[in-house]
Write a protein that holds these residues in place. Structure first.
Motif, PDB file in Angstrom:
ATOM      1  N   TYR A   1      15.292   4.786  -8.511  1.00  0.00           N
ATOM      2  CA  TYR A   1      14.101   3.835  -8.010  1.00  0.00           C
ATOM      3  C   TYR A   1      13.084   4.622  -6.884  1.00  0.00           C
ATOM      4  O   TYR A   1      13.465   4.885  -5.655  1.00  0.00           O
ATOM      5  N   THR A   2      12.004   5.035  -7.523  1.00  0.00           N
ATOM      6  CA  THR A   2      10.918   6.000  -6.749  1.00  0.00           C
ATOM      7  C   THR A   2       9.865   4.998  -6.666  1.00  0.00           C
ATOM      8  O   THR A   2       9.547   4.261  -7.663  1.00  0.00           O
ATOM      9  N   PRO A   3       8.836   5.331  -5.919  1.00  0.00           N
ATOM     10  CA  PRO A   3       7.377   4.819  -5.951  1.00  0.00           C
ATOM     11  C   PRO A   3       6.709   5.032  -7.185  1.00  0.00           C
ATOM     12  O   PRO A   3       5.881   4.300  -7.697  1.00  0.00           O
ATOM     13  N   LYS A   4       6.918   6.279  -7.550  1.00  0.00           N
ATOM     14  CA  LYS A   4       6.449   6.887  -9.192  1.00  0.00           C
ATOM     15  C   LYS A   4       7.144   5.918 -10.191  1.00  0.00           C
ATOM     16  O   LYS A   4       6.166   5.629 -11.031  1.00  0.00           O
ATOM     17  N   LEU A   5       8.130   5.439  -9.911  1.00  0.00           N
ATOM     18  CA  LEU A   5       8.698   4.779 -11.070  1.00  0.00           C
ATOM     19  C   LEU A   5       8.376   3.116 -10.957  1.00  0.00           C
ATOM     20  O   LEU A   5       8.098   2.727 -12.002  1.00  0.00           O
TER      21      LEU A   5
END
Length: 125
Positions: free
Chosen positions: A2-6
Motif C-alpha cells: 500500500y503506497t501513495p502511488k498505488l
C-alpha cells in the motif's frame, strides 16, 4: 504494498480508468487487476480503518450501479446479467402482497371470473 502511488492508480481507475481498461462497469476485480493486487486485499484495506480505500470501493459501487441502471434501461446491457448485478445494490423484482381487513387481520381474497360457458368436448355441436 500500500503506497501513495498505488492509491493514485486506484483513484485513476475509479475516475475513468475502468473505461480505458476495457471494463464495461467498474468492479473491485477490475481495480485489483489494474493495481496488481488480489481483490481480497482491496477489501482488507477498506475494512482495516483505511477510509481512503473504503471511499475508493464505495465510488466503484456507486459508479457500477449507475452504469448498470443507465445501460440496463437503454438495453445496452443484457437484462438478466444486469438484473443479477443490481441485486448487489439492493434492487429486486420481488413483489409482496398482503391483503388485510379493516381491523388488520389477514383475509382471504376471492376472485370471481364471469364469462360465456365453455362448451363441453362431448357436446353434439
Amino acid at each position: 504494498m500500500y503506497t501513495p502511488k498505488l492509491v493514485k492508480a486506484a483513484w485513476d481507475y475509479v475516475n475513468g480508468g475502468w473505461i480505458t481498461a476495457g471494463d464495461k462497469v467498474p468492479t473491485v476485480a477490475g481495480l485489483a487487476c489494474e493495481i496488481g493486487v488480489h481483490r481480497d486485499t482491496c477489501h482488507e484495506w477498506a475494512k482495516n480503518d483505511n477510509k481512503q480505500f473504503s471511499d475508493i470501493l464505495q465510488e466503484i459501487a456507486q459508479k457500477q450501479e449507475r452504469e448498470l441502471v443507465n445501460n440496463g434501461l437503454t438495453g445496452d446491457f443484457v437484462a438478466p446479467i444486469t438484473k443479477m448485478m443490481l441485486t448487489k445494490h439492493g434492487y429486486s423484482d420481488k413483489v409482496e402482497q398482503h391483503v388485510t381487513s379493516p381491523d388488520g387481520s389477514m383475509t382471504p381474497t376471492q376472485v370471481i371470473v364471469q364469462g360465456e360457458p365453455v362448451p363441453d368436448d362431448n357436446s353434439d355441436n
